[in-house]
Design a protein around this motif. Sequence first.
Motif, PDB file in Angstrom:
ATOM      1  N   GLN A  87       0.839  -1.195   0.000  1.00 57.58           N
ATOM      2  CA  GLN A  87       0.000   0.000   0.000  1.00 57.58           C
ATOM      3  C   GLN A  87       0.875   1.246   0.000  1.00 57.58           C
ATOM      4  O   GLN A  87       1.860   1.335   0.735  1.00 57.58           O
ATOM      5  CB  GLN A  87      -0.885   0.025   1.246  1.00 57.58           C
ATOM      6  N   VAL A  88       0.477   2.227  -0.811  1.00 54.83           N
ATOM      7  CA  VAL A  88       1.068   3.570  -0.742  1.00 54.83           C
ATOM      8  C   VAL A  88      -0.098   4.555  -0.716  1.00 54.83           C
ATOM      9  O   VAL A  88      -0.742   4.793  -1.732  1.00 54.83           O
ATOM     10  CB  VAL A  88       1.997   3.869  -1.934  1.00 54.83           C
ATOM     11  N   PHE A  89      -0.411   5.049   0.463  1.00 53.03           N
ATOM     12  CA  PHE A  89      -1.573   5.900   0.674  1.00 53.03           C
ATOM     13  C   PHE A  89      -2.832   5.173   0.197  1.00 53.03           C
ATOM     14  O   PHE A  89      -3.155   4.128   0.718  1.00 53.03           O
ATOM     15  CB  PHE A  89      -1.370   7.279   0.037  1.00 53.03           C
ATOM     16  N   THR A  90      -3.551   5.679  -0.804  1.00 56.40           N
ATOM     17  CA  THR A  90      -4.768   4.978  -1.226  1.00 56.40           C
ATOM     18  C   THR A  90      -4.498   3.933  -2.310  1.00 56.40           C
ATOM     19  O   THR A  90      -5.416   3.210  -2.707  1.00 56.40           O
ATOM     20  CB  THR A  90      -5.826   5.969  -1.747  1.00 56.40           C
ATOM     21  N   SER A  91      -3.267   3.853  -2.800  1.00 56.56           N
ATOM     22  CA  SER A  91      -2.927   2.899  -3.862  1.00 56.56           C
ATOM     23  C   SER A  91      -2.638   1.510  -3.311  1.00 56.56           C
ATOM     24  O   SER A  91      -1.967   1.364  -2.283  1.00 56.56           O
ATOM     25  CB  SER A  91      -1.701   3.377  -4.640  1.00 56.56           C
ATOM     26  N   SER A  92      -3.122   0.503  -4.020  1.00 46.95           N
ATOM     27  CA  SER A  92      -2.788  -0.889  -3.726  1.00 46.95           C
ATOM     28  C   SER A  92      -1.977  -1.429  -4.894  1.00 46.95           C
ATOM     29  O   SER A  92      -2.357  -1.268  -6.057  1.00 46.95           O
ATOM     30  CB  SER A  92      -4.065  -1.716  -3.532  1.00 46.95           C
ATOM     31  N   ILE A  93      -0.841  -2.086  -4.589  1.00 40.52           N
ATOM     32  CA  ILE A  93       0.121  -2.496  -5.607  1.00 40.52           C
ATOM     33  C   ILE A  93       0.115  -4.015  -5.733  1.00 40.52           C
ATOM     34  O   ILE A  93       0.175  -4.735  -4.731  1.00 40.52           O
ATOM     35  CB  ILE A  93       1.546  -2.029  -5.235  1.00 40.52           C
ATOM     36  N   TYR A  94       0.048  -4.487  -6.964  1.00 34.35           N
ATOM     37  CA  TYR A  94       0.029  -5.920  -7.236  1.00 34.35           C
ATOM     38  C   TYR A  94       1.051  -6.260  -8.303  1.00 34.35           C
ATOM     39  O   TYR A  94       1.314  -5.465  -9.209  1.00 34.35           O
ATOM     40  CB  TYR A  94      -1.351  -6.356  -7.747  1.00 34.35           C
ATOM     41  N   LYS A  95       1.606  -7.481  -8.198  1.00 34.07           N
ATOM     42  CA  LYS A  95       2.455  -8.005  -9.262  1.00 34.07           C
ATOM     43  C   LYS A  95       1.774  -9.244  -9.829  1.00 34.07           C
ATOM     44  O   LYS A  95       1.306 -10.102  -9.082  1.00 34.07           O
ATOM     45  CB  LYS A  95       3.851  -8.344  -8.746  1.00 34.07           C
ATOM     46  N   SER A  96       1.721  -9.308 -11.145  1.00 31.66           N
ATOM     47  CA  SER A  96       1.072 -10.438 -11.793  1.00 31.66           C
ATOM     48  C   SER A  96       1.753 -11.754 -11.415  1.00 31.66           C
ATOM     49  O   SER A  96       2.979 -11.858 -11.436  1.00 31.66           O
ATOM     50  CB  SER A  96       1.119 -10.260 -13.316  1.00 31.66           C
ATOM     51  N   LYS A  97       0.943 -12.731 -11.045  1.00 29.35           N
ATOM     52  CA  LYS A  97       1.480 -14.039 -10.662  1.00 29.35           C
ATOM     53  C   LYS A  97       1.242 -15.059 -11.766  1.00 29.35           C
ATOM     54  O   LYS A  97       2.097 -15.893 -12.042  1.00 29.35           O
ATOM     55  CB  LYS A  97       0.821 -14.496  -9.357  1.00 29.35           C
ATOM     56  N   LYS A  98       0.071 -15.008 -12.369  1.00 31.50           N
ATOM     57  CA  LYS A  98      -0.233 -15.879 -13.511  1.00 31.50           C
ATOM     58  C   LYS A  98      -1.243 -15.173 -14.413  1.00 31.50           C
ATOM     59  O   LYS A  98      -1.938 -14.253 -13.986  1.00 31.50           O
ATOM     60  CB  LYS A  98      -0.766 -17.232 -13.049  1.00 31.50           C
ATOM     61  N   LYS A  99      -1.283 -15.603 -15.660  1.00 31.48           N
ATOM     62  CA  LYS A  99      -2.130 -14.944 -16.654  1.00 31.48           C
ATOM     63  C   LYS A  99      -3.604 -15.087 -16.285  1.00 31.48           C
ATOM     64  O   LYS A  99      -4.056 -16.159 -15.877  1.00 31.48           O
ATOM     65  CB  LYS A  99      -1.872 -15.538 -18.038  1.00 31.48           C
ATOM     66  N   ILE A 100      -4.342 -13.982 -16.430  1.00 30.87           N
ATOM     67  CA  ILE A 100      -5.770 -13.984 -16.147  1.00 30.87           C
ATOM     68  C   ILE A 100      -6.519 -14.317 -17.431  1.00 30.87           C
ATOM     69  O   ILE A 100      -6.444 -13.565 -18.412  1.00 30.87           O
ATOM     70  CB  ILE A 100      -6.239 -12.618 -15.614  1.00 30.87           C
ATOM     71  N   PRO A 101      -7.246 -15.436 -17.469  1.00 24.13           N
ATOM     72  CA  PRO A 101      -8.017 -15.764 -18.680  1.00 24.13           C
ATOM     73  C   PRO A 101      -9.041 -14.677 -18.983  1.00 24.13           C
ATOM     74  O   PRO A 101      -9.586 -14.042 -18.075  1.00 24.13           O
ATOM     75  CB  PRO A 101      -8.709 -17.088 -18.308  1.00 24.13           C
ATOM     76  N   LYS A 102      -9.296 -14.455 -20.259  1.00 25.17           N
ATOM     77  CA  LYS A 102     -10.195 -13.385 -20.666  1.00 25.17           C
ATOM     78  C   LYS A 102     -11.590 -13.543 -20.078  1.00 25.17           C
ATOM     79  O   LYS A 102     -12.206 -12.571 -19.640  1.00 25.17           O
ATOM     80  CB  LYS A 102     -10.263 -13.322 -22.199  1.00 25.17           C
ATOM     81  N   ASP A 103     -12.105 -14.773 -20.027  1.00 21.58           N
ATOM     82  CA  ASP A 103     -13.448 -14.975 -19.496  1.00 21.58           C
ATOM     83  C   ASP A 103     -13.509 -14.689 -17.998  1.00 21.58           C
ATOM     84  O   ASP A 103     -14.526 -14.222 -17.484  1.00 21.58           O
ATOM     85  CB  ASP A 103     -13.965 -16.383 -19.806  1.00 21.58           C
ATOM     86  N   VAL A 104     -12.409 -14.944 -17.304  1.00 20.36           N
ATOM     87  CA  VAL A 104     -12.345 -14.633 -15.866  1.00 20.36           C
ATOM     88  C   VAL A 104     -12.348 -13.123 -15.667  1.00 20.36           C
ATOM     89  O   VAL A 104     -13.069 -12.589 -14.815  1.00 20.36           O
ATOM     90  CB  VAL A 104     -11.086 -15.264 -15.230  1.00 20.36           C
ATOM     91  N   ALA A 105     -11.547 -12.407 -16.460  1.00 20.73           N
ATOM     92  CA  ALA A 105     -11.459 -10.951 -16.334  1.00 20.73           C
ATOM     93  C   ALA A 105     -12.757 -10.265 -16.730  1.00 20.73           C
ATOM     94  O   ALA A 105     -13.096  -9.205 -16.198  1.00 20.73           O
ATOM     95  CB  ALA A 105     -10.308 -10.421 -17.183  1.00 20.73           C
ATOM     96  N   GLU A 106     -13.496 -10.849 -17.653  1.00 19.02           N
ATOM     97  CA  GLU A 106     -14.732 -10.229 -18.129  1.00 19.02           C
ATOM     98  C   GLU A 106     -15.904 -10.444 -17.173  1.00 19.02           C
ATOM     99  O   GLU A 106     -16.910  -9.739 -17.260  1.00 19.02           O
ATOM    100  CB  GLU A 106     -15.082 -10.771 -19.521  1.00 19.02           C
TER     101      GLU A 106
END
Length: 335
Positions: free
Chosen positions: A224-243
């Motif tokens: 966390q940096v103030f109101t920001s939340s920071i993430y690093k990609s761990k594995k590819k997100i399938p398109k149907d999951v993201a949608e």
Amino acid sequence: MVNFAIENALESHRIYIHPSISFLNLDIPKNVLETPGMVSIAERKMLYLLAIQNYSGRGAVIDAGSFMGSSVVSLAQGLRDNPNLKQLMSSFDRQSKPINSYELGYLPKPTNGSEFVRKFGDVEYRFGDSFLGILKESIESFEDMIELNIGDFCDFDWPDTPIELCFVDLCKTAKLNRHVSAHFLPNLIEGDAFFVNQDFFFDRLPWIKVTMGYLHEYFEWYGQVFTSSIYKSKKKIPKDVAEFDPFTEASLDECLRLHDLHPSVHLEDMDKFRMSLSRSYLMAIKGKTVSALEYLESIEEEFEHILDDEATNDRGNKFRLKRAFRQIQRRVVIR
């Protein structure tokens, strides 16, 4: 509960970060400090560091919600100061630029018809007016790096090219949040991309917390940096999951479960308070007004010790609590 503890995390006021992206002692150029905008100095340092240290040129850089330029200038200056700049720029053809900036160009006027003016750095801004002239002036020296996209973000499609750094500061509605998820997240480079949501630790916008709870298995949380939340990609997100949009498609109980997966152990009371307010908005939007108001009463009691700031901060904790009560009672919450 998902374990979001970060080993050897570095901590400061409202900052809790992975040691590999430490910026606490980082000096940044004057233009990064002085560009007008709402992004804090700490968040500017974080973006500058990611661009100068972590960007490899394998994918695009996204700045979605550039406002007057503070975030996109932080990223652009970081790329310019990256020791591998020449090699990085050669990976883009003459028709493309490494940074894509998205901006509507104005902040909406208050719905009650009153004028609302705020100062950002040395710039005084009246809500409803265009600030595109200020943004264009801020990024003028980075024309070779920044592609400026002006208009409603939901009118833009991403061309399914890889994304390496993605800073998002525009998920002010559930529709915008859904568009970010569907277009950007499936294109994050697996194992390398950083995704930063600037509105995560905010007292409203519960759809952001629900979405990131739903997608938690695809990311490693970097802090966390103030109101920001920071993430690093761990594995590819399938398109149907993201949608899939859990905020609109899932039940209240499931949304509450996903909302409450957020990192909480490290949070200061102010951020715990704001996350609790977000939870009350979630209940209200899902049709449970009475439960939301009862929950607000419990929040008021739990956080009474930080609600005495009205005299010194006209948009502080007391203001946010009053706003939540008023908006939920009148059923005029954002969605």
